[in-house]
Design an enzyme around this catalytic site. Structure first.
Site, PDB file in Angstrom:
ATOM      1  N   ARG A  15       0.396  -1.713   0.546  1.00 13.95           N
ATOM      2  CA  ARG A  15      -0.269  -0.048   0.386  1.00 13.95           C
ATOM      3  C   ARG A  15       0.947   1.114  -0.304  1.00 13.95           C
ATOM      4  NH1 ARG A  15      -0.466   4.574   2.330  1.00 13.95           N
ATOM      5  NH2 ARG A  15      -0.431   3.607   4.292  1.00 13.95           N
ATOM      6  N   ASP A  16       1.483   2.126   1.247  1.00 10.83           N
ATOM      7  CA  ASP A  16       2.689   2.338   1.154  1.00 10.83           C
ATOM      8  C   ASP A  16       3.575   2.754  -0.164  1.00 10.83           C
ATOM      9  OD1 ASP A  16       3.124   5.484   1.983  1.00 10.83           O
ATOM     10  OD2 ASP A  16       3.106   4.347   3.776  1.00 10.83           O
ATOM     11  N   HIS A 222       5.836   4.059  12.694  1.00  8.97           N
ATOM     12  CA  HIS A 222       5.941   4.112  11.012  1.00  8.97           C
ATOM     13  C   HIS A 222       6.482   5.281  10.471  1.00  8.97           C
ATOM     14  CE1 HIS A 222       3.288   3.541   7.456  1.00  8.97           C
ATOM     15  NE2 HIS A 222       3.568   4.885   6.663  1.00  8.97           N
ATOM     16  N   HIS A 224       9.729   6.980   7.626  1.00  8.25           N
ATOM     17  CA  HIS A 224       9.679   6.550   7.234  1.00  8.25           C
ATOM     18  C   HIS A 224      11.001   6.998   7.015  1.00  8.25           C
ATOM     19  CE1 HIS A 224       6.309   6.540   3.602  1.00  8.25           C
ATOM     20  NE2 HIS A 224       5.187   6.803   5.268  1.00  8.25           N
ATOM     21  N   CYS A 255       6.469   9.585  -0.597  1.00 13.85           N
ATOM     22  CA  CYS A 255       4.813  10.748   0.072  1.00 13.85           C
ATOM     23  C   CYS A 255       4.804  11.615  -1.128  1.00 13.85           C
ATOM     24  CB  CYS A 255       4.888  10.780   0.807  1.00 13.85           C
ATOM     25  SG  CYS A 255       3.196  11.453   1.476  1.00 13.85           S
ATOM     26  N   ASN A 264       9.292   4.032   2.983  1.00 15.25           N
ATOM     27  CA  ASN A 264       8.657   3.470   4.811  1.00 15.25           C
ATOM     28  C   ASN A 264      10.494   3.011   4.867  1.00 15.25           C
ATOM     29  OD1 ASN A 264       6.272   3.100   3.744  1.00 15.25           O
ATOM     30  ND2 ASN A 264       6.061   3.250   6.243  1.00 15.25           N
TER      31      ASN A 264
END
Ligand SMILES: CC(C)(COP(=O)([O-])OP(=O)([O-])OC[C@H]1O[C@@H](n2cnc3c(N)ncnc32)[C@H](O)[C@@H]1OP(=O)([O-])[O-])[C@@H](O)C(=O)NCCC(=O)NCCSC(=O)C[C@@](C)(O)CC(=O)[O-]
Length: 315
Positions: A15-16, A222, A224, A255, A264
């Site tokens: 996802r990210d 979480h 990055h 992002c 991440n």
């Protein structure tokens, strides 16, 4: 339930990570990535997002992803289902996203907010206040979709250590936001250092402050890795009792609303660190490194995991 020597990792690469890729990724590649991560031992995976396809085109096929996961589960025998239990979660921004997600219900949903007004506007086209109202609506509606089943809800807070638009963020704003999310019914709070500017002492102090009103067992980190601080920040978080960490295979990601932000922290790097510390993750690092290498080759991008590169070089 975690024991003292266990760390729970949520793999957010599908996802990210993938949401930031410039080229459209085939559904079959996403499914294969999810399969390989499961085979490597990842037991919690954020598999997609029911966001607006105009805002985040890479997640436009999340309904198909979750339909495929549901089909795979239905095809499994009861025995293999219990042996390979993976929690698949989905990011949900509003009621429309929830409606779409519930066609093939995820095991967990994740709502997302920010500790910065400007970031909230850029990411979700609304204020923090309206974002909080959307969270309330989603959690209320979820109960009507699944009255006999408790679907856990993660609440993300972006920009906990700094914002690309507003700079410093006061810890009191993060705490207020976390308290709101918990009161709304979130079962865990994910602290997003969206642009990776946090440093160890700052992160530890934030978690200690938060732990006065929130059980540390409900806090997820979480991070990055834009400034190379993520592993240090994870270690600092472990020292104050955090046992839930988000990572992305091969360090996939970035992002869209934070220029220059990288992905991440890489799952391979975190699993390597945990293994050295005697903390169990349940993940086979060699299978994971092979998966990281494979997805980077498939997407034509470089592998951002230092441990992943080193392990692959030895093969
Ligand atoms: C929140 C919205 C939807 C508001 O977007 P909006 O444009 O304000 O929405 P709207 O309610 O005004 O509706 C406009 C159109 O979008 C449609 N629409 C409305 N909602 C949906 C939906 N769910 N799915 C599909 N379509 C949707 C809606 O039906 C309508 O369609 P039209 O009538 O024009 O044809 C939008 O801003 C959005 O999708 N934002 C998400 C952006 C995103 O994906 N960001 C990355 C994820 S967050 C993140 O990565 C941070 C995190 C979590 O990892 C933590 C960290 O690291 O910090």
């Amino acid at each position: 339930m975690q024991t003292k020597d266990t760390v729970s990792i949520t793999e957010v690469g599908p996802r990210d990570g993938l949401q930031n890729e410039p080229n459209i990724i085939a559904l079959s590649t996403k499914i294969q990535l999810l399969e390989r991560l499961k085979e490597a031992g990842c037991s919690s995976i954020e598999a997609g997002a029911f966001v607006s396809p105009k805002w985040t085109p890479q997640m436009a096929d999340s309904a198909q992803v979750f339909a495929e996961l549901a089909k795979q589960r239905a095809d499994q025998t009861a025995q293999s289902r219990s042996n390979s239990k993976v929690t698949y979660s989905a990011l949900i921004p509003n009621i429309k996203g929830l409606e779409q997600a519930m066609l093939s219900p995820p095991d967990k949903i994740a709502v997302f907010t920010a500790a910065s007004e400007t970031f909230s506007q850029k990411n979700t086209n609304c204020s923090i206040q309206i974002g909080n109202e959307r969270v309330n609506d989603i959690i209320k509606a979820l109960k009507t979709y699944a009255p006999n089943q408790t679907i856990p809800v993660r609440g993300y807070i972006s920009c906990v250590a700094g914002c690309p638009y507003e700079g410093n963020i006061a810890p009191s704003v993060v705490i207020k936001q976390a308290e709101h999310l918990l009161a709304a019914g979130c079962t865990e709070i994910a602290l997003g250092d969206t642009i990776g500017v946090g440093t160890a002492k700052q992160i530890q102090s934030l978690i200690n402050d938060l732990a006065r009103s929130i059980p540390v067992s409900k806090i997820v980190v979480h991070f990055h890795d834009t400034y190379g601080q993520a592993l240090a920040n994870i270690l600092a978080s472990l020292e104050v009792g955090v046992r839930q960490i988000d990572t992305s295979v091969a360090g996939l990601g970035g992002c869209p609303y934070a220029k220059g932000a990288t992905g991440n922290v890489a799952t391979e790097d975190v699993v390597f660190l945990m293994r050295g510390m005697g903390l169990e993750t349940g993940i086979d690092i060699d299978a994971l490194a092979a998966t990281g290498h494979w997805i980077c080759q498939t997407l034509g991008i470089s592998n951002r995991s230092r441990a992943g590169q080193a392990l692959h070089a030895k093969l």
